[in-house]
Design a protein around this motif. Structure first.
Motif, short mmCIF file in Angstrom:
data_model
loop_
_atom_site.label_atom_id
_atom_site.label_comp_id
_atom_site.label_asym_id
_atom_site.label_seq_id
_atom_site.Cartn_x
_atom_site.Cartn_y
_atom_site.Cartn_z
N PRO A 1 0.80 -1.22 0.00
CA PRO A 1 0.00 0.00 0.00
C PRO A 1 0.83 1.27 0.00
O PRO A 1 1.91 1.33 0.60
N GLU A 2 0.33 2.27 -0.71
CA GLU A 2 0.80 3.64 -0.56
C GLU A 2 -0.06 4.30 0.53
O GLU A 2 -1.16 3.84 0.82
N TYR A 3 0.45 5.41 1.09
CA TYR A 3 -0.27 6.09 2.17
C TYR A 3 -0.37 7.58 1.88
O TYR A 3 0.62 8.23 1.54
N PHE A 4 -1.60 8.10 2.02
CA PHE A 4 -1.80 9.55 1.90
C PHE A 4 -1.96 10.09 3.31
O PHE A 4 -2.79 9.60 4.09
N LEU A 5 -1.16 11.11 3.64
CA LEU A 5 -1.18 11.74 4.96
C LEU A 5 -1.61 13.18 4.78
O LEU A 5 -0.95 13.94 4.07
N THR A 6 -2.71 13.57 5.43
CA THR A 6 -3.17 14.96 5.32
C THR A 6 -2.48 15.83 6.35
O THR A 6 -2.07 15.39 7.43
N SER A 7 -2.37 17.12 6.01
CA SER A 7 -1.65 18.07 6.85
C SER A 7 -2.13 19.47 6.49
O SER A 7 -3.14 19.64 5.80
N MET A 8 -1.41 20.45 6.96
CA MET A 8 -1.68 21.84 6.60
C MET A 8 -0.66 22.24 5.55
O MET A 8 0.51 22.46 5.86
N ALA A 9 -1.10 22.26 4.29
CA ALA A 9 -0.27 22.67 3.14
C ALA A 9 0.88 21.73 2.85
O ALA A 9 1.75 22.05 2.06
N ASP A 10 0.91 20.57 3.47
CA ASP A 10 2.06 19.68 3.30
C ASP A 10 1.60 18.22 3.26
O ASP A 10 2.15 17.37 3.97
N ASN A 11 0.58 17.93 2.46
CA ASN A 11 0.09 16.55 2.35
C ASN A 11 1.15 15.67 1.69
O ASN A 11 1.91 16.11 0.83
N LYS A 12 1.18 14.40 2.10
CA LYS A 12 2.17 13.47 1.59
C LYS A 12 1.48 12.26 0.95
O LYS A 12 0.48 11.76 1.47
#
Length: 545
Positions: free
Chosen positions: A297-308
């Motif tokens: 799996p790939e992973y999407f990480l949410t953030s403030m202006a810096d999503n990965k």
């Protein structure tokens, strides 16, 4: 300024706007692009009238729990209320029809609820619900017909008295009772600015492998104010690890984390010597999916202006990867770091996220709920939700505005679920200080679909930790069955897979104990209940589950 200079300035400005739009849209759209999904706002007619509200303790959270609690196949809802009481909604929709929900008393109507996660804890076939709260967390036992009762005392669950903002669950190998992980935010009792230091996260393990009761919670130390956690088998070892995404706004010396959680052993952090990379973000949500069909799996990480968007840095020949990830968000057109409509130039604030195939073309898409924390001046006030649709080249195009879901309300939690069982994934978003919104997916000429529900005997009835594999042309789509991630809410029930133009396909299940099922043929545009050692059973609305 001369006329020539003005014209030159306007030309450069127009060119910059075109280049920015192209960058935001991604190359997939330029190459013909994916089928544009279409959503219709049915909030006003849905029967849902819920608002997540409150002051500083409820600036985060706002989760939605989606699950079937009366065995009719239709997903029901529990919605966090913050300062107000949580609400339960029974799904009254008809197959392929408009969204219809009825608010009903259920026992879930507690105050100070931040998040809600369904799972069948005791394996009785009734979905239970874990309510995360500012204060004592409460495990609610499902009694059938969408009625629930408090089970903290009966199950030995210590709900504590913290500010709980994240949750995940797994069944450790050999145990008949689940392990629950709870992420706790700032210590709201400390007289610090802004509100306190990070408190310990908790691991609630069973008393023993054969007992149906939780032991006292084990502190996961160090802890760094998480807003999302997820048990996931990142390396396909058969033993899920616990990913923790932390809010750098408050921790001191913290970073993103992942814990070894091995049966019978104390949890321990992955280290840089093992390959784990030091990373600090304003971690708010986690979603995982095998986007490139390589089995991991790939992973999407949410953030403030810096999503990965993280991909394993290397997959060795021996199949034993190190927990080292590269950020491929820019290369895949999935940075989602700034509003794409509304005229804002300030950066975005991202919360709940989930992968689902919204147009059934066989390529999984990505949703992100957006919304300013609380009038933070350095971040966008008009911050629309993202719908990033994947193209044939594996890159994403922002189609939230074209799809009709670019709300400017302050999004928090959400649910991508087929609420009316027509084979298209619908969307619900919980907003902070504004009513919940729900959109019906009415995409024209979508691809075909498959929906699967897993069943096994004994404990872990819904096979949390299993992998569902579906052949789609020359590739195999894989879905890991997890409880957790997102932001403050989760879902159980049907697992949705888009099939493109396929009229039939083959599926198999890799069960949580390592048993590998046989490949079995199934028809497209159908719902199937898959049990271990039994041929998939076709299901249709009106039949019991």
């Amino acid at each position: 300024m001369t006329a020539e200079a003005i014209a030159s300035h306007h030309c450069r400005t127009a060119l910059a706007a075109v280049l920015l739009a192209a960058l935001q849209a991604g190359t997939a759209l330029a190459n013909g692009g994916p089928l544009v999904p279409r959503f219709t706002d049915e909030t006003a007619s849905s029967g849902i009238t819920s608002t997540y509200r409150g002051d500083w303790e409820f600036m985060v959270g706002g989760g939605a729990g989606s699950f079937d609690c009366n065995a009719d196949g239709f997903p029901d809802l529990v919605l966090s209320g913050g300062e107000d009481k949580a609400k339960f909604y029974l799904n009254r929709s008809t197959p392929g029809g408009p969204m219809k929900f009825e608010e009903k008393p259920s026992g879930l109507e507690l105050d100070k609820v931040i998040g809600a996660y369904p799972l069948d804890i005791d394996g009785d076939g009734q979905q239970d619900v874990v309510l995360l709260r500012s204060g004592e967390n409460v495990v609610m036992r499902g009694l059938g017909e969408c009625r629930f009762e408090r089970a903290n005392e009966a199950w030995g669950f210590d709900g504590g008295d913290a500010w709980s903002t994240a949750f995940s669950a797994t069944w450790e190998r050999g145990n008949i009772w689940p392990t629950l992980a709870i992420g706790n935010y700032i210590d709201r009792f400390e007289d610090f600015e802004p509100w306190g230091s990070c408190t310990d996260n908790w691991l609630h393990r069973p008393v023993s492998a054969t007992e149906r009761r939780f032991a006292p919670p084990l502190a996961l130390n160090p802890s760094f104010c998480p807003l999302s956690i997820l048990f996931t088998d990142w390396n396909r070892s058969g033993t899920p690890s616990l990913r923790v995404s932390n809010d750098r706004e408050y921790y001191k010396g913290g970073q993103e984390q992942m814990w070894h959680v091995e049966p019978g052993e104390a949890p321990r952090l992955y280290t840089q010597e093992e390959g784990w990379k030091y990373l600090r973000i304003w971690g708010m949500g986690i979603a995982g999916h095998d986007l490139d069909f390589d089995g991991y799996p790939e992973y999407f990480l949410t953030s403030m202006a810096d999503n990965k968007l993280q991909k394993l840095a290397e997959i060795p020949v021996d199949g034993k990867p190190k927990p080292s990830y590269n950020d491929v968000a820019f290369a895949k057109g999935a940075t989602a770091h700034r509003p794409y409509v509304g005229g804002e130039i300030r950066p975005s604030t991202a919360w709940h996220t989930d992968f689902e195939d919204v147009n059934n073309d066989g390529r999984t898409d990505l949703f992100v709920a957006k919304g300013n924390v609380a009038e933070m001046p350095d971040f966008a006030e008009k911050d629309p939700n993202n719908l990033l649709v994947q193209g044939k080249d594996g890159k994403f195009s922002e189609l939230g505005d074209k799809a009709g879901i670019a709300s400017m309300a302050k999004g928090r939690g959400g649910a991508l679920v087929d609420f009316n069982l027509d084979g298209l994934v619908d969307l619900l978003v919980v907003n902070q200080g504004a009513p919940v919104e729900i959109w019906r997916n009415m995409t024209e000429t979508p691809g075909r679909f498959l929906q699967v529900a897993l069943r096994q005997g004994g404990s872990n009835r819904d096979a949390v930790g299993a992998w569902i594999e579906v052949k789609t042309g020359d590739v195999i789509q894989r879905r890991e069955v997890t409880i957790g991630g997102g932001h403050a809410g989760g879902k159980t029930g049907w697992h949705h897979v888009g099939l493109g133009e396929l009229g039939e396909t083959e599926i198999r299940v890799l069960w949580p104990d390592g048993d590998i099922g046989d490949w079995q043929k199934v028809a497209a545009d159908r719902f199937y209940v898959v049990e271990r050692g039994v041929a998939p059973r076709a299901w249709k609305p009106g039949e019991g589950l």
